[in-house]
Design a protein around this motif. Structure first.
Motif, PDB file in Angstrom:
ATOM      1  N   ALA A 120       0.839  -1.202   0.000  1.00  0.00           N
ATOM      2  CA  ALA A 120       0.000   0.000   0.000  1.00  0.00           C
ATOM      3  C   ALA A 120       0.873   1.251   0.000  1.00  0.00           C
ATOM      4  O   ALA A 120       0.597   2.214  -0.731  1.00  0.00           O
ATOM      5  N   ALA A 121       1.971   1.214   0.785  1.00  0.00           N
ATOM      6  CA  ALA A 121       2.869   2.370   0.838  1.00  0.00           C
ATOM      7  C   ALA A 121       3.473   2.624  -0.536  1.00  0.00           C
ATOM      8  O   ALA A 121       3.495   3.758  -1.027  1.00  0.00           O
ATOM      9  N   ALA A 122       3.953   1.560  -1.178  1.00  0.00           N
ATOM     10  CA  ALA A 122       4.557   1.707  -2.498  1.00  0.00           C
ATOM     11  C   ALA A 122       3.535   2.257  -3.490  1.00  0.00           C
ATOM     12  O   ALA A 122       3.838   3.136  -4.294  1.00  0.00           O
ATOM     13  N   ALA A 123       2.304   1.740  -3.420  1.00  0.00           N
ATOM     14  CA  ALA A 123       1.273   2.184  -4.359  1.00  0.00           C
ATOM     15  C   ALA A 123       1.022   3.675  -4.228  1.00  0.00           C
ATOM     16  O   ALA A 123       0.868   4.375  -5.229  1.00  0.00           O
ATOM     17  N   PHE A 124       0.989   4.176  -2.998  1.00  0.00           N
ATOM     18  CA  PHE A 124       0.752   5.612  -2.809  1.00  0.00           C
ATOM     19  C   PHE A 124       1.975   6.437  -3.204  1.00  0.00           C
ATOM     20  O   PHE A 124       1.868   7.467  -3.843  1.00  0.00           O
ATOM     21  N   LEU A 125       3.182   5.941  -2.805  1.00  0.00           N
ATOM     22  CA  LEU A 125       4.396   6.701  -3.082  1.00  0.00           C
ATOM     23  C   LEU A 125       4.666   6.822  -4.583  1.00  0.00           C
ATOM     24  O   LEU A 125       5.205   7.823  -5.051  1.00  0.00           O
ATOM     25  N   LEU A 126       4.264   5.796  -5.337  1.00  0.00           N
ATOM     26  CA  LEU A 126       4.534   5.822  -6.776  1.00  0.00           C
ATOM     27  C   LEU A 126       3.472   6.590  -7.560  1.00  0.00           C
ATOM     28  O   LEU A 126       3.655   6.858  -8.741  1.00  0.00           O
ATOM     29  N   LEU A 127       2.361   6.942  -6.903  1.00  0.00           N
ATOM     30  CA  LEU A 127       1.288   7.642  -7.623  1.00  0.00           C
ATOM     31  C   LEU A 127       1.743   8.957  -8.264  1.00  0.00           C
ATOM     32  O   LEU A 127       1.463   9.195  -9.443  1.00  0.00           O
ATOM     33  N   PRO A 128       2.470   9.803  -7.524  1.00  0.00           N
ATOM     34  CA  PRO A 128       2.941  11.043  -8.163  1.00  0.00           C
ATOM     35  C   PRO A 128       3.833  10.765  -9.371  1.00  0.00           C
ATOM     36  O   PRO A 128       3.803  11.507 -10.352  1.00  0.00           O
ATOM     37  N   LEU A 129       4.603   9.669  -9.292  1.00  0.00           N
ATOM     38  CA  LEU A 129       5.474   9.300 -10.407  1.00  0.00           C
ATOM     39  C   LEU A 129       4.626   8.879 -11.607  1.00  0.00           C
ATOM     40  O   LEU A 129       4.850   9.318 -12.747  1.00  0.00           O
ATOM     41  N   LEU A 153      -4.341  21.385  -6.579  1.00  0.00           N
ATOM     42  CA  LEU A 153      -4.029  20.187  -7.357  1.00  0.00           C
ATOM     43  C   LEU A 153      -2.748  19.532  -6.835  1.00  0.00           C
ATOM     44  O   LEU A 153      -2.667  18.306  -6.715  1.00  0.00           O
ATOM     45  N   ALA A 154      -1.750  20.353  -6.507  1.00  0.00           N
ATOM     46  CA  ALA A 154      -0.488  19.813  -6.008  1.00  0.00           C
ATOM     47  C   ALA A 154      -0.693  19.084  -4.687  1.00  0.00           C
ATOM     48  O   ALA A 154      -0.061  18.060  -4.430  1.00  0.00           O
ATOM     49  N   SER A 155      -1.612  19.600  -3.858  1.00  0.00           N
ATOM     50  CA  SER A 155      -1.783  19.002  -2.533  1.00  0.00           C
ATOM     51  C   SER A 155      -2.275  17.559  -2.619  1.00  0.00           C
ATOM     52  O   SER A 155      -1.992  16.756  -1.739  1.00  0.00           O
ATOM     53  N   VAL A 156      -3.002  17.221  -3.687  1.00  0.00           N
ATOM     54  CA  VAL A 156      -3.469  15.837  -3.821  1.00  0.00           C
ATOM     55  C   VAL A 156      -2.268  14.900  -3.947  1.00  0.00           C
ATOM     56  O   VAL A 156      -2.161  13.901  -3.224  1.00  0.00           O
ATOM     57  N   ASP A 157      -1.325  15.248  -4.831  1.00  0.00           N
ATOM     58  CA  ASP A 157      -0.112  14.441  -4.971  1.00  0.00           C
ATOM     59  C   ASP A 157       0.677  14.402  -3.669  1.00  0.00           C
ATOM     60  O   ASP A 157       1.195  13.361  -3.272  1.00  0.00           O
ATOM     61  N   LEU A 158       0.757  15.563  -2.999  1.00  0.00           N
ATOM     62  CA  LEU A 158       1.531  15.629  -1.758  1.00  0.00           C
ATOM     63  C   LEU A 158       0.910  14.759  -0.667  1.00  0.00           C
ATOM     64  O   LEU A 158       1.628  14.107   0.097  1.00  0.00           O
ATOM     65  N   VAL A 159      -0.427  14.740  -0.614  1.00  0.00           N
ATOM     66  CA  VAL A 159      -1.094  13.894   0.380  1.00  0.00           C
ATOM     67  C   VAL A 159      -0.835  12.415   0.061  1.00  0.00           C
ATOM     68  O   VAL A 159      -0.628  11.602   0.963  1.00  0.00           O
ATOM     69  N   PHE A 160      -0.789  12.066  -1.233  1.00  0.00           N
ATOM     70  CA  PHE A 160      -0.450  10.683  -1.599  1.00  0.00           C
ATOM     71  C   PHE A 160       0.909  10.306  -1.023  1.00  0.00           C
ATOM     72  O   PHE A 160       1.081   9.237  -0.442  1.00  0.00           O
ATOM     73  N   GLU A 183       0.246  15.820 -17.802  1.00  0.00           N
ATOM     74  CA  GLU A 183       0.969  17.092 -17.706  1.00  0.00           C
ATOM     75  C   GLU A 183       0.619  17.817 -16.411  1.00  0.00           C
ATOM     76  O   GLU A 183       0.860  18.999 -16.279  1.00  0.00           O
ATOM     77  N   ARG A 184      -0.033  17.109 -15.485  1.00  0.00           N
ATOM     78  CA  ARG A 184      -0.482  17.767 -14.261  1.00  0.00           C
ATOM     79  C   ARG A 184       0.261  17.219 -13.052  1.00  0.00           C
ATOM     80  O   ARG A 184      -0.313  16.990 -12.002  1.00  0.00           O
ATOM     81  N   HIS A 185       1.566  16.977 -13.213  1.00  0.00           N
ATOM     82  CA  HIS A 185       2.349  16.407 -12.117  1.00  0.00           C
ATOM     83  C   HIS A 185       2.911  17.528 -11.238  1.00  0.00           C
ATOM     84  O   HIS A 185       2.734  18.716 -11.532  1.00  0.00           O
ATOM     85  N   LEU A 186       3.606  17.109 -10.168  1.00  0.00           N
ATOM     86  CA  LEU A 186       4.081  18.088  -9.178  1.00  0.00           C
ATOM     87  C   LEU A 186       4.985  19.150  -9.789  1.00  0.00           C
ATOM     88  O   LEU A 186       4.938  20.315  -9.408  1.00  0.00           O
ATOM     89  N   GLY A 187       5.821  18.731 -10.755  1.00  0.00           N
ATOM     90  CA  GLY A 187       6.720  19.697 -11.393  1.00  0.00           C
ATOM     91  C   GLY A 187       5.927  20.848 -12.002  1.00  0.00           C
ATOM     92  O   GLY A 187       6.318  22.010 -11.910  1.00  0.00           O
ATOM     93  N   GLN A 188       4.768  20.518 -12.588  1.00  0.00           N
ATOM     94  CA  GLN A 188       3.930  21.534 -13.211  1.00  0.00           C
ATOM     95  C   GLN A 188       3.084  22.291 -12.184  1.00  0.00           C
ATOM     96  O   GLN A 188       3.025  23.513 -12.199  1.00  0.00           O
TER      97      GLN A 188
END
Lengths: 579, 105
Positions: free
Chosen positions: A502-511, A532-539, A518-523
């Motif tokens: 489960a940890a890996a699944a969440f950690l790899l989501l932003p990747l 939008l960024a906070s969703v990735d950060l919460v993951f 085109e809506r990743h953290l870099g953008q």
């Protein structure tokens, strides 16, 4: 039941908590996610534009969108026009113009089309790809009270019963305490059972008012389904008795609607028709002029928007809606604020209405509401937290997560407490085994399922028909698969593997997000699109927390192995001596 | 001897389980009915605004259910808990029936 009142209450706390713990964990996890419904949906529709960097004032934005609505051929016949401004309001990062067509016979609402617009040029944004269909945050919201795969009516009763037992568990949990304040400030590390107990206490007390509110108010959403005899016993068992009660109640509360029937807080259909008389079907015979033609006679609407922005402050207008004159009502311009000025669950609170032809303000109905209605609707409002600005929303999320942790630690505590006794007598009861395995399957399994839900959103082709259903199926398939695995392995190994997965699944989501959209953290971080960024950060945060738990289990496993090894060695030495 | 002890322990455990089951029934079904009946009971005291009182009483009825559950499990004697719940049910139903028959007030 037991020798003392406190002991009886502890006993009741333990068993009510255990019986409903797993269902409640699901309800709490999906419910907590629902505090970010709109943000999650936005994450799941990566085709939508990002936050605009340059935000002009409300009147300028409105003008840009209004011109599009007036000139586009497909919006002329619409039943309403809505301009969502880029503002401080939630989920309002982009300027858009949308129009809603008249409903098909038998439907309640017509289809809505939306055009996103560039706030600097005023030109429509050509989306590279059409926005994908997604089950989004709404599916999680619905699951948290109506579950899935079983009829909603039954599910609502199941969740209601569990909620009632949750209320019992919370209150008995408080009553069972000798010194709740002292316990709150106590945490003894590395002490096995004591540590689990301290953690459970600490987490539970820290957000206690929230749990009480959320549990009690949860019951009020379906008030009449959960106390089905209350009204019939008072008013009689016939359907017309019930309707008499509803219309009497609406007069006496002064709110014109009935709460506690589930759904959007609307009245029972029949009673509401009698009251408002605006359900529609009869009035269809006289066709009003299309909105596009009526607009020729409208006053300078953007002046009204500018005037309102001056009154409320910059960025405080969420949206502007225009409805045509129909059935004796004048064409209206409605301006909705970013945040309602009340915590009560009330649609359109704070909205200003103007006559679109004369610019005259239309007075809102007087808000003289009975105390009981204020209490009831405030409870529902507090539960949903729609009034909350972004800071309070974070607090809601944290409280919700603490609620999940409270249930999880409680469930684990049950097994930890009984483990030594069972180990001593040598009998490892089937019941205990079942609880241990259900804990892994639910706590780690659902976490993994939730991550899978988001993975599915990115991996299922964006144009696949019925992809929403497959997103939801993915959640349950992943959960089921991990549950099966947990049942087939020794408990500690199951914990370690499921938590790691489960940890890996969440950690790899932003990747995964970065690889597929085109809506990743870099953008998003670069564009300062915090929502939008906070969703990735919460993951990432969830992944880290699950990973931390996995590491803890691994350490414990190492210890146990070490202990067994030592014991075996001494045993060998002992037997050698005997020989 | 040990067999006899085992038998006693077994019946003791069985007895305990039956007690718990019975109390759970009292708390759930009995508590549910009492909570529902508490609404028309409270409405008896309302002179006007009957619907509003019904609504408020329904909001309160969950607390009534909660209290019944806690009471049933905190009483030391199962018999007392039984008498209390059944007595309350009888009394409340009688009052509501009489009221609806127009025999009260």
């Amino acid at each position: 039941m037991k020798a003392s009142f406190r002991q009886s209450m502890t006993w009741l706390h333990t068993w009510t908590g255990l019986v409903v713990g797993w269902v409640l964990f699901f309800v709490f996890v999906t419910g907590t996610a629902s505090y970010a419904t709109q943000e999650i949906t936005r994450w799941m529709q990566p085709e939508r534009p990002m936050q605009s960097l340059l935000v002009p004032d409300a009147a300028t934005q409105f003008d840009m969108a209004y011109q599009q609505l007036r000139s586009l051929p497909q919006s002329q016949q619409a039943q309403s026009w809505t301009v969502n401004l880029a503002s401080d309001a939630r989920n309002s990062s982009a300027l858009s113009a949308s129009w809603t067509a008249a409903p098909e016979p038998g439907e309640r609402r017509g289809p809505t089309e939306t055009l996103y617009m560039d706030t600097s040029s005023g030109q429509p944004i050509e989306l590279a790809e059409p926005v994908r269909e997604t089950a989004g945050g709404r599916a999680l919201l619905r699951m948290h009270y109506a579950l899935h795969y079983i009829p909603a009516d039954t599910a609502i009763l199941i969740v209601g019963l569990c909620t009632m037992l949750m209320l019992v568990a919370i209150v008995t949990g408080v009553v069972a305490h000798k010194k709740i304040i002292k316990d709150f400030f106590t945490y003894r590390q590395q002490k096995g059972l004591r540590s689990w107990l301290d953690a459970h206490n600490l987490i539970s007390v820290s957000a206690l008012p929230f749990y009480l509110m959320i549990t009690y108010s949860g019951l009020l959403f379906f008030l009449y389904s959960y106390m089905p005899l209350a009204v019939p016993l008072t008013y009689g068992f016939e359907p017309e008795n019930r309707d008499a009660y509803y219309s009497e109640l609406m007069t006496q509360t002064g709110s014109g609607r009935v709460l506690g029937l589930g759904g959007g807080g609307g009245g029972p259909r029949q009673a509401q028709t009698e009251q408002g008389g605006r359900s529609g079907r009869e009035g269809r015979s006289v066709r009003p002029l299309p909105l596009g033609q009526q607009a020729e006679q409208f006053t300078d609407l953007s002046a009204l928007v500018a005037q309102t922005e001056e009154l409320w402050g910059k960025g405080q207008i969420r949206s502007v809606t225009i409805t045509p004159a129909a059935r004796g009502q004048a064409a209206q311009l409605q301006i909705t604020p970013a945040y309602a000025d009340t915590i009560r669950r009330s649609r359109g609170a704070g909205t200003l209405s103007f006559n679109a032809q004369t610019a005259q303000a239309i007075a809102a109905s007087p808000a003289d509401v009975a105390a009981a209605e204020v209490f009831g609707s405030s409870m529902l409002g507090l539960h949903e937290g729609l009034f909350a600005d972004s800071w309070l929303r974070w607090l809601y999320l944290v409280s919700g997560l603490l609620g999940c942790a409270m249930i999880a630690t409680g469930l684990v505590l049950w097994t930890v407490k009984r483990r030594p006794k069972l180990a001593k007598t040598g009998e490892y009861e089937a019941g205990h085994q079942l609880v241990e395995k259900l804990n892994v399957a639910t706590i780690a399994g659902l976490s993994f399922g939730l991550a899978a839900y988001f993975w599915a959103n990115r991996l299922i082709p964006a144009d696949l028909a019925g992809r929403q259903q497959w997103e939801i199926h993915s959640l349950f398939l992943a959960w089921g698969a991990l549950a099966l695995y947990s049942f087939s392995r020794p408990v500690f190994i199951a914990w370690r593997d499921s938590l790691s997965l489960a940890a890996a699944a969440f950690l790899l989501l932003p990747l995964l997000n970065a690889l597929t959209t085109e809506r990743h953290l870099g953008q998003t971080l670069w564009q300062q699109d915090w929502a939008l960024a906070s969703v990735d950060l919460v993951f990432i945060l969830l992944g880290l927390m699950l990973g931390w738990a996995a590491v803890k289990v691994q350490r414990k496993l190492g210890q146990t192995k070490h202990n067994t090894a030592t014991r075996n060695r001494t045993a060998t030495v002992a037997s050698a001596e005997v020989l | 001897m040990s067999k006899l002890l085992q038998l006693v322990a077994a019946t003791e455990l069985a007895r305990y389980r039956w007690t718990v089951g019975w109390r759970a029934l009292l708390a759930s079904v009995g508590g549910f009915l009492i909570a529902n009946l508490s609404v028309p009971m409270l409405v008896l005291f309302a002179d006007e605004q009957r619907a509003l009182t019904t609504y408020s009483a329904t909001l309160f009825s969950f607390v009534v259910w909660l209290l019944v559950i806690m009471t049933v499990f905190s009483m030391s004697k199962t018999l007392h808990a039984t008498l209390l719940v059944l007595g309350a049910l009888l009394l409340m139903s009688a009052v509501v029936l009489l009221e609806q028959g127009g025999l009260l007030l």
